[in-house]
Design an enzyme around this catalytic site. Structure first.
Site, PDB file in Angstrom:
ATOM      1  N   GLU A  33      64.297  22.521  51.078  1.00 26.43           N
ATOM      2  CA  GLU A  33      64.985  23.248  52.160  1.00 26.43           C
ATOM      3  C   GLU A  33      65.402  22.248  53.216  1.00 26.43           C
ATOM      4  O   GLU A  33      65.120  21.051  53.108  1.00 26.43           O
ATOM      5  CB  GLU A  33      64.062  24.318  52.759  1.00 26.43           C
ATOM      6  N   LEU A  47      59.884  27.658  53.531  1.00 27.08           N
ATOM      7  CA  LEU A  47      59.658  28.811  54.399  1.00 27.08           C
ATOM      8  C   LEU A  47      60.546  29.953  53.898  1.00 27.08           C
ATOM      9  O   LEU A  47      61.735  29.735  53.636  1.00 27.08           O
ATOM     10  CB  LEU A  47      60.034  28.465  55.844  1.00 27.08           C
ATOM     11  N   ARG A  84      56.283  38.237  59.365  1.00 24.30           N
ATOM     12  CA  ARG A  84      56.044  36.852  58.920  1.00 24.30           C
ATOM     13  C   ARG A  84      55.036  36.162  59.835  1.00 24.30           C
ATOM     14  O   ARG A  84      54.190  35.391  59.373  1.00 24.30           O
ATOM     15  CB  ARG A  84      57.364  36.071  58.866  1.00 24.30           C
ATOM     16  N   HIS A  95      37.690  19.066  65.633  1.00 24.85           N
ATOM     17  CA  HIS A  95      38.631  19.498  64.590  1.00 24.85           C
ATOM     18  C   HIS A  95      38.316  20.897  64.056  1.00 24.85           C
ATOM     19  O   HIS A  95      39.212  21.695  63.823  1.00 24.85           O
ATOM     20  CB  HIS A  95      38.636  18.512  63.425  1.00 24.85           C
ATOM     21  N   LYS A 108      54.581  29.208  58.905  1.00 27.38           N
ATOM     22  CA  LYS A 108      55.481  28.702  59.950  1.00 27.38           C
ATOM     23  C   LYS A 108      54.664  28.034  61.066  1.00 27.38           C
ATOM     24  O   LYS A 108      54.518  28.539  62.173  1.00 27.38           O
ATOM     25  CB  LYS A 108      56.358  29.840  60.494  1.00 27.38           C
ATOM     26  N   TYR A 115      54.685  29.605  64.985  1.00 24.55           N
ATOM     27  CA  TYR A 115      55.779  30.010  65.865  1.00 24.55           C
ATOM     28  C   TYR A 115      56.739  30.920  65.118  1.00 24.55           C
ATOM     29  O   TYR A 115      56.668  31.065  63.896  1.00 24.55           O
ATOM     30  CB  TYR A 115      56.498  28.794  66.445  1.00 24.55           C
ATOM     31  N   ARG A 161      37.674  19.464  72.479  1.00 27.86           N
ATOM     32  CA  ARG A 161      38.282  18.922  71.260  1.00 27.86           C
ATOM     33  C   ARG A 161      37.269  18.698  70.148  1.00 27.86           C
ATOM     34  O   ARG A 161      36.311  17.943  70.311  1.00 27.86           O
ATOM     35  CB  ARG A 161      39.016  17.616  71.584  1.00 27.86           C
TER      36      ARG A 161
HETATM   37  N1  PMP Z   1      63.037  26.532  56.821  1.00 23.33           N
HETATM   38  C1  PMP Z   1      62.579  25.887  57.912  1.00 23.33           C
HETATM   39  C2  PMP Z   1      61.763  24.634  57.736  1.00 23.33           C
HETATM   40  C3  PMP Z   1      62.861  26.389  59.204  1.00 23.33           C
HETATM   41  O1  PMP Z   1      62.389  25.756  60.295  1.00 23.33           O
HETATM   42  C4  PMP Z   1      63.664  27.542  59.323  1.00 23.33           C
HETATM   43  C5  PMP Z   1      64.044  28.069  60.680  1.00 23.33           C
HETATM   44  N2  PMP Z   1      62.977  28.658  61.349  1.00 23.33           N
HETATM   45  C6  PMP Z   1      64.108  28.178  58.160  1.00 23.33           C
HETATM   46  C7  PMP Z   1      63.779  27.640  56.922  1.00 23.33           C
HETATM   47  C8  PMP Z   1      64.931  29.441  58.236  1.00 23.33           C
HETATM   48  O2  PMP Z   1      64.135  30.533  58.589  1.00 23.33           O
HETATM   49  P1  PMP Z   1      64.751  31.778  59.392  1.00 23.33           P
HETATM   50  O3  PMP Z   1      65.931  32.255  58.626  1.00 23.33           O
HETATM   51  O4  PMP Z   1      63.653  32.774  59.441  1.00 23.33           O
HETATM   52  O5  PMP Z   1      65.122  31.249  60.745  1.00 23.33           O
END
Ligand code: PMP
Length: 285
Positions: A182, A207, A52, A102, A149, A33, A100
């Site tokens: 994070e 991320l 990304r 895997h 992501k 996403y 379904r």
């Molecule tokens: N880390 C995680 C786990 C996130 O879900 C997000 C938000 N999408 C971020 C960092 C920040 O990323 P961005 O600045 O691209 O929204």
């Protein structure tokens, strides 16, 4: 006004929009996403978000279902149809629909794509920024590729809920060495007593936030000192400032960590300046 979603080539009232129960996103979280900020009706950093996205898809070997330019057209159309002035556009792409199993579905299975958009409460976001937020720490329990992501967000969901139940806005994941990776939906930052801005290096353990990337540019423009390295929870407790970044909230000061005030307990000057100047460095389209 009913909200409109883009689903596999069609714009539909959201109440009529649905995905197949054998969609691999639904069954296996087999998808990715993106969330892009909309500011004054325009997309913020669309190019970086789509880059990304392409990287996430490539890592998971899911085909990009349309060109970046076509995707941009869909984004704008969904923003327009939902009359979004200030909010977000959400995109999800999964490995598609298949019986379904895997392992990957047969070659040629079309990825599924959904795009939605909505307004956010601007006044509420400004209040959060003015007051600052509390964070709590939780053990890192995610897989080793959170640089992708993916929609597989169960640990993030549980961490965010743990934060809410403790009256906090965000949860910071902490690895086995006691270092912050994070937030559950944001990148984590501190400012040390001697004025260095610290955020974890963008390896596979976080991320690489688009907001993070732009904030690095804002820091450079201000001539602020940066260290891209992991910081411990103890360092965060001793920090002068802390803040989180994400596309939907830009920069939000952190004023409490696990119940203890950060610095003097008020939003920091650097976090506030980064928030103020962010959009001068972002790309609008
Ligand atoms: N880390 C995680 C786990 C996130 O879900 C997000 C938000 N999408 C971020 C960092 C920040 O990323 P961005 O600045 O691209 O929204």
């Amino acid at each position: 006004m009913s909200r409109i979603a883009y689903v596999n080539g069609r714009y539909l009232p959201q109440r009529d929009a649905s995905v197949n129960i054998e969609d691999r996103g639904y069954q296996f979280s087999d998808g990715v996403y993106e969330v892009c900020e909309v500011s004054e009706g325009r997309l913020v950093d669309e190019r970086r978000h789509i880059e990304r996205l392409q990287r996430s898809l490539a890592e998971l070997r899911i085909a990009m279902p349309m060109s970046p330019a076509a995707l941009g057209v869909v984004f704008r159309e969904v923003v327009r149809r939902n009359r979004v002035r200030w909010g977000i556009v959400y995109l999800q792409i999964t490995r598609g629909v298949s019986r379904r199993d895997h392992a990957f579905p047969p070659p040629g299975t079309a990825p599924s794509i959904v795009v939605t958009a909505r307004n956010l409460d601007f006044a509420n976001a400004e209040k959060l920024a003015a007051d600052g937020v509390a964070v709590v720490t939780v053990p890192e329990n995610r897989w080793e590729r959170v640089d992708i992501k993916s929609v597989s967000l169960l640990p993030n969901v549980l961490a965010k809920q743990a934060a809410r139940e403790q009256g906090a806005r965000e949860a910071w994941f902490v690895d086995k060495e006691g270092r912050v990776t994070e937030g559950s939906s944001s990148n984590a930052w501190i400012v040390t007593r001697d004025g260095k801005v610290v955020t974890r290096q963008a390896d596979h353990a976080i991320l690489r936030g688009i907001t993070r990337t732009v904030v690095l540019e804002v820091l450079a423009a201000h001539g602020l000192k940066l260290e891209e390295r992991a910081f411990t929870v103890d360092e965060a407790h001793a920090a002068r400032e802390a803040f989180v970044t994400s596309a939907s909230q830009i920069v939000i000061p952190v004023v409490r960590i696990d119940g203890r005030p950060v610095g003097n307990g008020a939003p920091g000057l650097i976090a506030s300046a980064l928030r103020r100047d962010f959009h001068r460095h972002a790309e609008f389209s």
